[in-house]
Structure formats: C-alpha cells, structure tokens
Design a protein around this motif. Sequence first.
Motif, PDB file in Angstrom:
ATOM      1  N   VAL A  55      62.166  -4.971 -43.988  1.00 45.36           N
ATOM      2  CA  VAL A  55      61.374  -5.573 -44.904  1.00 45.36           C
ATOM      3  C   VAL A  55      62.338  -6.082 -45.776  1.00 45.36           C
ATOM      4  CG1 VAL A  55      59.271  -5.738 -46.697  1.00 45.36           C
ATOM      5  CG2 VAL A  55      59.431  -4.094 -44.674  1.00 45.36           C
ATOM      6  N   PRO A  56      62.503  -7.569 -45.544  1.00 45.90           N
ATOM      7  CA  PRO A  56      63.564  -8.246 -46.408  1.00 45.90           C
ATOM      8  C   PRO A  56      62.698  -8.526 -47.562  1.00 45.90           C
ATOM      9  CG  PRO A  56      63.253  -9.601 -44.213  1.00 45.90           C
ATOM     10  CD  PRO A  56      62.255  -8.337 -44.521  1.00 45.90           C
ATOM     11  N   ALA A  57      63.851  -8.610 -48.747  1.00 50.23           N
ATOM     12  CA  ALA A  57      63.084  -9.039 -49.903  1.00 50.23           C
ATOM     13  C   ALA A  57      62.640 -10.735 -50.048  1.00 50.23           C
ATOM     14  CB  ALA A  57      64.125  -8.896 -51.297  1.00 50.23           C
ATOM     15  N   SER A  58      63.229 -11.381 -49.221  1.00 56.10           N
ATOM     16  CA  SER A  58      62.854 -12.693 -48.910  1.00 56.10           C
ATOM     17  C   SER A  58      63.006 -13.129 -47.543  1.00 56.10           C
ATOM     18  CB  SER A  58      63.584 -13.819 -49.795  1.00 56.10           C
ATOM     19  OG  SER A  58      64.765 -13.702 -49.312  1.00 56.10           O
ATOM     20  N   GLY A  59      62.031 -13.532 -46.976  1.00 53.56           N
ATOM     21  CA  GLY A  59      61.986 -13.649 -45.248  1.00 53.56           C
ATOM     22  C   GLY A  59      60.750 -12.859 -44.732  1.00 53.56           C
ATOM     23  N   GLU A  60      60.533 -12.994 -43.529  1.00 60.53           N
ATOM     24  CA  GLU A  60      59.630 -12.074 -42.777  1.00 60.53           C
ATOM     25  C   GLU A  60      60.155 -11.055 -42.324  1.00 60.53           C
ATOM     26  OE1 GLU A  60      56.210 -13.203 -42.669  1.00 60.53           O
ATOM     27  OE2 GLU A  60      57.255 -14.797 -43.941  1.00 60.53           O
ATOM     28  N   PRO A  61      59.204 -10.018 -42.460  1.00 61.11           N
ATOM     29  CA  PRO A  61      59.552  -8.564 -41.803  1.00 61.11           C
ATOM     30  C   PRO A  61      59.487  -8.647 -40.248  1.00 61.11           C
ATOM     31  CG  PRO A  61      57.327  -8.611 -42.890  1.00 61.11           C
ATOM     32  CD  PRO A  61      58.058  -9.819 -43.181  1.00 61.11           C
ATOM     33  N   PHE A  62      60.252  -7.647 -39.955  1.00 59.24           N
ATOM     34  CA  PHE A  62      60.226  -7.656 -38.241  1.00 59.24           C
ATOM     35  C   PHE A  62      60.557  -5.936 -37.933  1.00 59.24           C
ATOM     36  CE2 PHE A  62      64.786  -7.248 -37.760  1.00 59.24           C
ATOM     37  CZ  PHE A  62      65.257  -7.912 -39.107  1.00 59.24           C
ATOM     38  N   MET A  63      60.285  -5.662 -36.725  1.00 55.88           N
ATOM     39  CA  MET A  63      60.255  -4.353 -36.508  1.00 55.88           C
ATOM     40  C   MET A  63      61.182  -4.427 -35.004  1.00 55.88           C
ATOM     41  SD  MET A  63      57.628  -1.399 -35.663  1.00 55.88           S
ATOM     42  CE  MET A  63      56.708  -1.627 -37.027  1.00 55.88           C
ATOM     43  N   VAL A  64      62.213  -3.757 -34.929  1.00 55.25           N
ATOM     44  CA  VAL A  64      63.106  -3.490 -33.986  1.00 55.25           C
ATOM     45  C   VAL A  64      62.747  -2.146 -33.273  1.00 55.25           C
ATOM     46  CG1 VAL A  64      65.646  -2.947 -33.372  1.00 55.25           C
ATOM     47  CG2 VAL A  64      65.106  -4.351 -35.274  1.00 55.25           C
ATOM     48  N   VAL A  65      62.426  -2.569 -31.841  1.00 50.79           N
ATOM     49  CA  VAL A  65      61.932  -1.494 -31.225  1.00 50.79           C
ATOM     50  C   VAL A  65      62.654  -1.322 -29.838  1.00 50.79           C
ATOM     51  CG1 VAL A  65      59.740  -0.626 -30.223  1.00 50.79           C
ATOM     52  CG2 VAL A  65      59.672  -2.382 -32.462  1.00 50.79           C
ATOM     53  N   PRO A  66      62.843  -0.078 -29.314  1.00 54.64           N
ATOM     54  CA  PRO A  66      63.306   0.059 -28.052  1.00 54.64           C
ATOM     55  C   PRO A  66      62.430  -0.492 -26.940  1.00 54.64           C
ATOM     56  CG  PRO A  66      63.435   2.262 -28.976  1.00 54.64           C
ATOM     57  CD  PRO A  66      62.570   0.995 -29.871  1.00 54.64           C
ATOM     58  N   PRO A  94      71.418  -2.002 -30.966  1.00 62.11           N
ATOM     59  CA  PRO A  94      70.220  -2.388 -32.242  1.00 62.11           C
ATOM     60  C   PRO A  94      70.927  -2.602 -33.372  1.00 62.11           C
ATOM     61  CG  PRO A  94      69.971  -0.048 -31.300  1.00 62.11           C
ATOM     62  CD  PRO A  94      71.186  -0.615 -30.710  1.00 62.11           C
ATOM     63  N   TYR A  95      71.639  -1.882 -33.920  1.00 61.12           N
ATOM     64  CA  TYR A  95      72.061  -1.858 -35.407  1.00 61.12           C
ATOM     65  C   TYR A  95      72.777  -3.335 -35.590  1.00 61.12           C
ATOM     66  CZ  TYR A  95      71.313   2.981 -34.697  1.00 61.12           C
ATOM     67  OH  TYR A  95      70.627   4.217 -34.749  1.00 61.12           O
ATOM     68  N   ALA A  96      73.683  -3.645 -34.679  1.00 63.39           N
ATOM     69  CA  ALA A  96      74.213  -4.978 -34.936  1.00 63.39           C
ATOM     70  C   ALA A  96      73.175  -6.165 -34.685  1.00 63.39           C
ATOM     71  CB  ALA A  96      75.403  -5.244 -33.847  1.00 63.39           C
ATOM     72  N   LEU A  97      72.030  -5.815 -33.744  1.00 64.02           N
ATOM     73  CA  LEU A  97      70.802  -6.800 -33.478  1.00 64.02           C
ATOM     74  C   LEU A  97      70.336  -7.013 -34.970  1.00 64.02           C
ATOM     75  CD1 LEU A  97      68.962  -8.351 -31.540  1.00 64.02           C
ATOM     76  CD2 LEU A  97      67.740  -6.025 -31.618  1.00 64.02           C
ATOM     77  N   THR A  98      70.182  -5.823 -35.782  1.00 61.66           N
ATOM     78  CA  THR A  98      69.220  -5.666 -37.171  1.00 61.66           C
ATOM     79  C   THR A  98      70.061  -6.537 -38.089  1.00 61.66           C
ATOM     80  OG1 THR A  98      68.275  -3.661 -36.448  1.00 61.66           O
ATOM     81  CG2 THR A  98      68.281  -4.329 -38.760  1.00 61.66           C
ATOM     82  N   ALA A  99      71.344  -6.255 -37.910  1.00 65.38           N
ATOM     83  CA  ALA A  99      72.203  -7.226 -39.219  1.00 65.38           C
ATOM     84  C   ALA A  99      72.188  -8.323 -38.933  1.00 65.38           C
ATOM     85  CB  ALA A  99      73.575  -6.366 -38.995  1.00 65.38           C
ATOM     86  N   ARG A 100      72.169  -8.877 -37.470  1.00 68.31           N
ATOM     87  CA  ARG A 100      72.375 -10.408 -37.391  1.00 68.31           C
ATOM     88  C   ARG A 100      71.097 -11.104 -37.779  1.00 68.31           C
ATOM     89  NH1 ARG A 100      74.691  -8.917 -32.465  1.00 68.31           N
ATOM     90  NH2 ARG A 100      72.442  -8.921 -31.250  1.00 68.31           N
ATOM     91  N   ARG A 101      69.909 -10.284 -37.605  1.00 68.70           N
ATOM     92  CA  ARG A 101      68.919 -11.045 -38.095  1.00 68.70           C
ATOM     93  C   ARG A 101      68.474 -11.088 -39.536  1.00 68.70           C
ATOM     94  NH1 ARG A 101      64.651 -11.916 -33.760  1.00 68.70           N
ATOM     95  NH2 ARG A 101      63.494 -12.017 -35.845  1.00 68.70           N
ATOM     96  N   LEU A 102      69.312 -10.246 -40.274  1.00 70.70           N
ATOM     97  CA  LEU A 102      69.030 -10.283 -41.779  1.00 70.70           C
ATOM     98  C   LEU A 102      69.951 -11.239 -42.429  1.00 70.70           C
ATOM     99  CD1 LEU A 102      69.066  -6.398 -42.619  1.00 70.70           C
ATOM    100  CD2 LEU A 102      67.367  -8.014 -43.433  1.00 70.70           C
ATOM    101  N   PRO A 103      69.585 -11.724 -43.575  1.00 72.69           N
ATOM    102  CA  PRO A 103      70.107 -12.751 -44.410  1.00 72.69           C
ATOM    103  C   PRO A 103      71.739 -11.971 -44.481  1.00 72.69           C
ATOM    104  CG  PRO A 103      68.292 -12.328 -45.610  1.00 72.69           C
ATOM    105  CD  PRO A 103      68.327 -11.470 -44.423  1.00 72.69           C
ATOM    106  N   GLN A 104      72.812 -12.782 -44.169  1.00 73.66           N
ATOM    107  CA  GLN A 104      73.977 -12.393 -44.532  1.00 73.66           C
ATOM    108  C   GLN A 104      74.441 -12.025 -45.779  1.00 73.66           C
ATOM    109  OE1 GLN A 104      75.843 -11.550 -41.359  1.00 73.66           O
ATOM    110  NE2 GLN A 104      73.837 -11.897 -40.968  1.00 73.66           N
ATOM    111  N   GLY A 105      75.511 -11.166 -45.945  1.00 67.16           N
ATOM    112  CA  GLY A 105      76.019 -10.788 -47.357  1.00 67.16           C
ATOM    113  C   GLY A 105      74.934 -10.066 -48.463  1.00 67.16           C
ATOM    114  N   LEU A 106      73.944  -9.376 -47.857  1.00 61.21           N
ATOM    115  CA  LEU A 106      73.252  -8.510 -48.569  1.00 61.21           C
ATOM    116  C   LEU A 106      73.967  -7.362 -49.286  1.00 61.21           C
ATOM    117  CD1 LEU A 106      69.805  -7.786 -46.341  1.00 61.21           C
ATOM    118  CD2 LEU A 106      70.354  -9.555 -47.913  1.00 61.21           C
ATOM    119  N   ASP A 107      73.720  -7.475 -50.624  1.00 61.19           N
ATOM    120  CA  ASP A 107      74.577  -6.448 -51.537  1.00 61.19           C
ATOM    121  C   ASP A 107      74.022  -4.979 -51.216  1.00 61.19           C
ATOM    122  OD1 ASP A 107      75.908  -8.345 -52.856  1.00 61.19           O
ATOM    123  OD2 ASP A 107      74.606  -8.702 -54.530  1.00 61.19           O
TER     124      ASP A 107
END
Lengths: 371, 371
Positions: A55-66, A94-107
């Motif tokens: 659940v990103p603070a801005s942008g759409e939530p998504f669910m990574v699923v096997p 799936p960790y890299a996949l999640t990171a790629r879909r999130l906005p870059q540079g999250l604090d």
Amino acid sequence: MDVTTELYPRERVGRVREATAKAGLGAVLLTPGPDLRYVTGYDAHQLERLTCLVVPASGEPFMVVPRLELPAAEASPAGRLGIEFVPWDETDDPYALTARRLPQGLDRVGLADRMWAVMALRFRAAMPGAEQVAAGGVLRELRMRKSAAEVEALREAGAAIDRVHRRVPEFLRAGRTEREVGRDIADAIIAEGHATVDFVIVGSGPNGANPHAELSDRVIGPGEPVVVDIGGTMPSGYCSDSTRNYCVGEPPADYRAYHAVLEEAQRVSCEAVRPGVTPEAVDAAARDVIAAAGLGEHFFHRTGHGIGLESHEEPYIVAGNTEPLEAGMAFSVEPGIYPGPHGARIEDIVVCTRDGFEPMNVVDHGLFVVD
Amino acid sequence: MDVTTELYPRERVGRVREATAKAGLGAVLLTPGPDLRYVTGYDAHQLERLTCLVVPASGEPFMVVPRLELPAAEASPAGRLGIEFVPWDETDDPYALTARRLPQGLDRVGLADRMWAVMALRFRAAMPGAEQVAAGGVLRELRMRKSAAEVEALREAGAAIDRVHRRVPEFLRAGRTEREVGRDIADAIIAEGHATVDFVIVGSGPNGANPHAELSDRVIGPGEPVVVDIGGTMPSGYCSDSTRNYCVGEPPADYRAYHAVLEEAQRVSCEAVRPGVTPEAVDAAARDVIAAAGLGEHFFHRTGHGIGLESHEEPYIVAGNTEPLEAGMAFSVEPGIYPGPHGARIEDIVVCTRDGFEPMNVVDHGLFVVD
C-alpha cells in the motif's frame, strides 16, 4: 453476519493508505498475518514464497502473489477489492519485483509486525535506501478501535468460549490427567464454533500457580483447584480468551479466601474501564485490591492484553501504558493470585464503550466446585 | 527413540557457535520457531513477549525469557543444556537487556529467519551498530544435513502419513464434499500419530488443477479425479507431506494417460537423487519426462522442497539451485500435471543417501480407484 463486507469493509485499504501517508511512510508491506487479514479479509498462509500487499502512500495498492497462490488470493475476500494482483513465477525474485513497482527513492517503508525477518532483510537488500519501520505503528491506530462488526465478532467468540466453560465440569474429574481434560476441552472449543484451538491451560494444584502452565500428564486429585484458561479463533478471524477456576471437590479454605479477593479485584478492574482512563489505571485497580489483601507479591503479571484478530495485541493493560482508552478498544482483564501450592486467575474480554465497558464473557466468576 | 537426547543432541549449541564464528557473525539471535527448536529442542510459543536464545561467537550462550515462561523454558529440553536463563519482567526492555549482555560493538548479528520483523526492528534499535543478516545462512548448513535420528523421525512421519493415505478410500465417496472428506482426513492425521495437522488438500475435479486448492464445499462427483496432498507435524517436531491421486469410480481416459506420465516422471526424478547431483538436475529429470509427453506447459511449479522441522525448508528442488545434494538431505519430489479440467501430483519425501535415495513414503504411486 456477512463476514466479508461488514467485518472487512472495502474502504480499509484506503484508510491504510491515508494512515501510511500521515505517518510519513512511502508504503507499507503486509505479508500474511493479522495485518493483511485486517486490511483485506484474506487469511493467507504464511509461506516461504512471498505474498505481500503493498500500500503506497500515493499510487495504487497491489498484491504480489506466488502464481500458485493466485487462485486462492483471487477467490479470497481480497479479490473483491479491485487491487491488482502481481503474480510471480518460481524463478522470479519477488522482492526486486516489488521494489521495481514502487516509486523509486522511498525514504521509509513500514513492514507488517509479523513479517519474517528473512523477508524484511530481502526487502532491505531490494530497497537499500528505505528505512524500515514497524507497520504496527500505522495499523494499530485502526486495529485498536474495533468497529461495531468487530465487536459483534468478539461477542460471538466470547459466547462460544463461555459455552465451553459451561461444559468444563463434564470433563473435570479427580483421577483424570490434565492432558485428558485438555483434549476434551479442545474438542469442545471446535464443537462450539471455533475454527482453531489457540491454547488450553488446565493448571491443576501446583501447576495452577504457573500462569503459563503446559498441559501435563499430572493426575488431578480430589480437592484440588484447577485454573482453566482457554481460547480459540472463530471462522471470522476473531479470537476468544477466558479463564475460570474450578475445584474437584471441596477446595482448601485459603483458596476460597483468596479467590474471593480475586473476584473483587477483577470486578473493580473491569469497572475502572471507560474512555479516558489509562490502561495502567485499569491494571492498578486490580493490583490495589490484591495488595490491600496482603497478596500483592503473588500477582506478578500485567492485567491484560488487547484482542481481536490476534489473541494478544494492543492495547496492553500494564503499568507504563498511559495512552487513554477509547470506545471500541477490546482487551482482557485477567488478574491472578499465585501464592502456591495453587493459584487462580479470572479473565474476561471486555470492550470499552462510550460510558463504561461491555463484557464479552458472562459465565459466573465464582469458583466452580465440581461434585 | 529418546527425542531429547538423540534428536536434539546437547552439542548442537556448540556447533551453532562455531558456525556463527565461521560466518563472521558476532552472535545469532533465535526467537521461537524451527531454528530455536533445532538448536535446543525447545518448542516455545511465538509470543509478543520476547524469548530469544543468544549464541555469541565467543562467550557463553544465554536465553532471554519472559519470567512467565521461565518454568516452561526450564522444563523444556533447553533446560538440560546448561544455558543461563535470563528472565525479564513485564516492565523491562528485553531488547536492551540482550544488547547489554552481548559484547559491545558487534559488527554483524544473525536473526532467526522467522523472527517477527517487529522484533528485528527492536533489536536494530537496541544494537544500532550491528548489521543484521539472516541466521538461516548459518543454520541451513546444519539443518539441511539430517542426522540418523532426524532421518528416523522423518521415517516415522512418512509412515504415519502413509497410514492416512491408506485410509483415504474409506472417506472418499461421490456426493460428499471436499470439506467433509478433509475433516475425516484431518482426524486421521492426528489418529495416526501426528501432533498437528499442517494442511489438507482435497482437490476434486477442476480444483485438482490448482496445486494449492483450499478445501471447499464442492461435492465430489462420480468419475472425478481427486488430488489428496496432506501433511502434519509429529510430536518429535518433524513433518510429513505426501500426495496421491484418487478417483471415485472410473476416471476419464486422458487422466489415466497423463497420470502414467506423471508416475514415470516422479520415479525418474527420485532416481536422479544421489550425492553430487544438483537440485536443478532433479527438477529437470521430472520436467523432461513431462515435456517429452507434450505436457511441459502443464507442470508450472518447482519439483520439491526440503523438509524437517519445517514442511518447507532448504534445499529447494528448483531450476537455478546448483548446490550439490549430499547424504542426509531430505526433500519432496512432487511433479504435477494440471491440464484441466483436472490435475494430478505425486509426492514422496526422499532422503539422499550415500549412493542414491531412500523414500519416506512407500504407498503405491498408482491412481487409486475407489469403487
């Protein structure tokens, strides 16, 4: 009750997003467990293969699923939320996949409190710039205040465990072992409507002086007090937890005496509950009664714990917790007195109401003497 | 078998200490879960109150325990190890307590893979200078290679689940639901000697084409194939996991055909197991047979997973895993074919031996037609 729509309303994902932004987090990452279930209704298995609601603070939530879990995730209550499912295959990361879909540079990102450390460390490697904090700090604000539907689910759980306590006298007999009695109680926990048995404590004689006694092969003797502390999880996901004290035949005189003190302490502690009162004041209310009877040293644990989708969650009713109670908070009130060679504890789940409290457990608090 | 001394030998703590030093870690921190049980035999509850075995690379190990859990910890197999127990009280900070007792200035600490993230984050705050890594990297080297006693425990688990599979035909009938059959199987898992039921998959008809189907209220129809994948945990702590395919009445002709391919694939994959062979070669052995039959696209999961104190652990039998097998490694071999409108999977647990493999499951692999 329609569990899916009332207990797990669709708007919760949006509330979590707002709370995430308000807490200054870029996103929260929720792996299977009570947080994920709270937000989506999805009672996912905790597996080594990553399932994670993002659940990103801005942008759409998504669910990574096997990919193997995709049918279960889609068929679950999470399937009705309009969240994108992002399946991953056996040889994907799936960790890299999640990171790629999130906005870059999250604090900062929040992790589900019960996420496995190995997953937290993999997320750290995939998002090295993001400070990790416990998402519990975000979710507790929502989860601590139960909705009307959640209180109803706790009422159902309380009624179910009350029915089990009413049956305990059928199972308790001198000459039976704690384990035998415990097995019957476990069966009754399921028979009375729980989906799972979470714990069964049958503390006879000296074992009753140990608040977290394990079931043993000890044979219950005549005239022995027995502490019965039991709980389970209902199909709704909500938990029960209640303790009563029994005696197989006439109890020792001193036991009757300190059990009466305990009844008073538990009653006074419950009656201290109302909005604005601190958990530590509720704890002190029980403790003062017991101390006044000269038994203070024999009450050495906190008075209670919150309950909901977890049997132990916030708020904790303990010295030092000064965050005022609010209507909708649900927790145990369970003082104990353990002087040896036996002990006693009385536990109800109560919900803080607008002007006091509502008990979820209404079985008589007195010592129950089994003939 | 004397579980405590044979299955959980005293010297394990020392081995973990050596491995910790060798891995360049200052200490490993093991909260309740399979790692803690492996090292000490203590099957501790995972609670919000911290229990943690601390094994420093130099210096004596100790276990931080909530005072309420001290009797259970002392009575557990951990009590015989001569480890110091460090109890903490309700208002103490056990993370700070742990940090104070460790040598100051540790560079790196290992965390149990399944430690809750909220605990990992509290340890981070209490030891800000110590990089956290997954202790699984240390423990996997020990846990992956089963001792003779562990293999015996897996044999007992395998025999128990085999007995359940032999009883499945009693439970399967056209007109019953998956859930009804699943409930009977769960009872049998306990009756045949397991302490807990870990999972019960009864995938009938189209649900058999979903490898991780949940039990449903679907009524099993005549002539429908049913995938039964079941497992539990024995009192020893070791797990079972086995899959067979059943049909209530005469199966569709195509089902018989691809089930025969699957039997061959599973057999060939098991026969590929011996020291020095890579997991990905074992995976490929099954995959090649299925692909040669033109069914490759219908086998879309890895061939297996390690098993021991967890139902899923290392080594994973998957493309990309090139770490050669060694004697004592235990894992599932479970190819599947899911073309729809049904599917099939055959699963045995096998242990790599000095010159091949030993199956823990010996129930006939053929499709079992229930009259």
